[in-house]
Design an enzyme around this catalytic site. Structure first.
Site, mmCIF file in Angstrom:
data_model
loop_
_atom_site.group_PDB
_atom_site.id
_atom_site.type_symbol
_atom_site.label_atom_id
_atom_site.label_comp_id
_atom_site.label_asym_id
_atom_site.label_seq_id
_atom_site.Cartn_x
_atom_site.Cartn_y
_atom_site.Cartn_z
ATOM 1 N N ASN A 111 0.839 -1.200 0.000
ATOM 2 C CA ASN A 111 0.000 0.000 0.000
ATOM 3 C C ASN A 111 0.871 1.246 0.000
ATOM 4 O OD1 ASN A 111 -0.451 1.936 2.505
ATOM 5 N ND2 ASN A 111 0.171 -0.070 3.336
ATOM 6 N N PHE A 115 -1.668 8.218 4.277
ATOM 7 C CA PHE A 115 -2.436 8.812 5.386
ATOM 8 C C PHE A 115 -3.724 9.477 4.901
ATOM 9 C CE2 PHE A 115 1.403 9.613 8.469
ATOM 10 C CZ PHE A 115 1.517 8.244 8.660
ATOM 11 N N SER A 175 5.666 5.066 8.705
ATOM 12 C CA SER A 175 5.051 4.792 7.413
ATOM 13 C C SER A 175 6.010 5.190 6.301
ATOM 14 C CB SER A 175 3.747 5.574 7.253
ATOM 15 O OG SER A 175 3.288 5.482 5.913
ATOM 16 N N ASN A 177 5.110 5.957 3.360
ATOM 17 C CA ASN A 177 4.317 6.606 2.316
ATOM 18 C C ASN A 177 4.144 8.113 2.490
ATOM 19 O OD1 ASN A 177 3.881 4.086 1.045
ATOM 20 N ND2 ASN A 177 2.320 3.624 2.575
ATOM 21 N N THR A 178 4.768 8.683 3.522
ATOM 22 C CA THR A 178 4.810 10.131 3.689
ATOM 23 C C THR A 178 6.268 10.547 3.611
ATOM 24 O OG1 THR A 178 2.818 10.208 5.065
ATOM 25 C CG2 THR A 178 4.337 12.061 5.240
ATOM 26 N N LYS A 217 5.306 3.566 17.011
ATOM 27 C CA LYS A 217 5.342 2.502 16.007
ATOM 28 C C LYS A 217 6.557 2.699 15.122
ATOM 29 C CE LYS A 217 2.343 -0.094 12.889
ATOM 30 N NZ LYS A 217 0.949 -0.258 12.426
ATOM 31 N N ASN A 246 5.844 -1.565 11.540
ATOM 32 C CA ASN A 246 5.072 -1.085 10.403
ATOM 33 C C ASN A 246 5.416 -1.931 9.175
ATOM 34 O OD1 ASN A 246 3.502 0.730 8.717
ATOM 35 N ND2 ASN A 246 3.995 2.373 10.153
#
Length: 343
Positions: A111, A115, A175, A177-178, A217, A246
């Site tokens: 994925n 966010f 994450s 993805n940021t 996390k 994560n």
């Protein structure tokens, strides 16, 4: 039963299937049919951790219910705790679609959601309306448009708003993805962020007379030296718990498979070994700190192995998507008597 439903859902685009599944789950819950959907099971003896009483050791990881829109229905399946989010101060759309990809062979998902969420006010309102009586964690992050050097402002804003609704708050700094977010896991960035959050959490605890633990996390893609530095900073800032881990940016176990080239975080079975290694190393470095193990749990055996590596609690995500509600009860029974410390 779930295998048949899954075969139909997997013919749909992943995000569409996700939305339809949660909508159907809400309908089933309103009809009081949720308990019939799987082998959901809540242990009679609770587990004490971070000053909280968890009905069982199996929780739902953040990411599946980003806005707490489906909290009651998911909680009714038998989870001992549900973590919602990741939530940011302002609503944001996330990355362009497609941004969610199934790797069915190895039972994995990639994925790059980014966010996507409706903002912290929306989530908190949903949590306050919820009737779920398990432990609720709220996972917080920063908006994409907020520079990394000002990330602490976003996290403090979310903490202030989430404090009154959450049983615990998770700081998501891992994450992939940021852009730049994972830089917050190290050195002065991490120390400054956690110091500010712990100070604010202590102030809110004193002001409200209600203690809300802070967990962090972390990512699985760290060397042993990097894990040691993170562990030292967690301890120095008196953080209450750590979630390991994560998603991973590694494609080591899925190279050449369909969608393996897609950018984003990989979750599911291929993540199990690396995430469990992080749990084991954290337990060695932090003998008494509560650890929540996440990553690649797709059976009761895997849940038990995560506990034997040092996790006190476990969280499900991708395994839950592939196995369905029966996985919850299977993992609860498997972890009920684990001593949660490595041999």
């Amino acid at each position: 039963m779930y295998a048949l439903v899954r075969s139909l859902l997997f013919r749909l685009e992943p995000e569409t299937a996700h939305r339809l599944t949660l909508t159907a789950l809400d309908t089933a819950h309103r009809a009081r049919l949720t308990s019939m959907l799987g082998d959901a099971y809540v242990a009679s003896a609770s587990t004490e951790l971070m000053g909280l009483a968890f009905p069982n050791r199996v929780g739902l990881a953040a990411g599946l219910d980003k806005n707490a829109d489906h909290l009651d229905a998911l909680g009714a399946l038998g989870f001992g705790f549900v973590e919602v989010g990741t939530v940011t101060p302002k609503p944001q759309q996330g990355n362009p679609r497609p941004r969610l990809f199934r790797l069915a062979g190895p039972q994995a998902i990639i994925n790059r959601m980014g966010f996507n969420n409706a903002g912290v006010d929306h989530l908190v309102a949903n949590v306050r309306k919820s009737r779920y009586n398990g432990v609720i964690g709220i996972n917080i992050g920063k908006n994409l448009t907020t520079p990394v050097e000002r990330a602490v402002d976003d996290y403090v804003t979310c903490l202030r708003k989430a404090h009154g609704a959450a049983h615990y708050v998770t700081v998501n700094i891992s994450s992939p993805n940021t852009p730049g977010l994972r830089n917050l896991q190290f050195g002065d960035h991490l120390d400054g962020l956690l110091g500010a959050l712990k100070t604010e959490a202590s102030r809110l605890d004193a002001e409200t007379g209600r203690r809300v633990p802070l967990a962090v996390k972390i990512a699985p893609d760290m060397t042993r030296d990097e894990i040691a530095l993170v562990a030292e900073t967690l301890q120095a800032n008196d953080i209450d718990g750590v979630i390991a881990t994560n998603t991973t940016v590694s494609r080591e176990h899925v190279t050449g498979m369909p969608h393996a080239h897609e950018a984003g975080g990989l979750s599911g079975a291929p993540l199990f070994a690396s995430s469990t290694a992080v749990v084991r190393e954290l337990r060695r470095l932090l003998p008494t700190m509560p650890i929540i193990g996440a990553g690649g749990i797709d059976s009761g055996v895997r849940a038990s192995e995560k506990c034997q590596a040092g996790a006190d609690l476990v969280q499900l995500y991708t395994g839950f998507i592939y196995r369905g509600p029966e996985l919850i009860g299977e993992c609860v029974r498997a972890t009920q008597n684990d001593d949660r410390r490595p041999a």
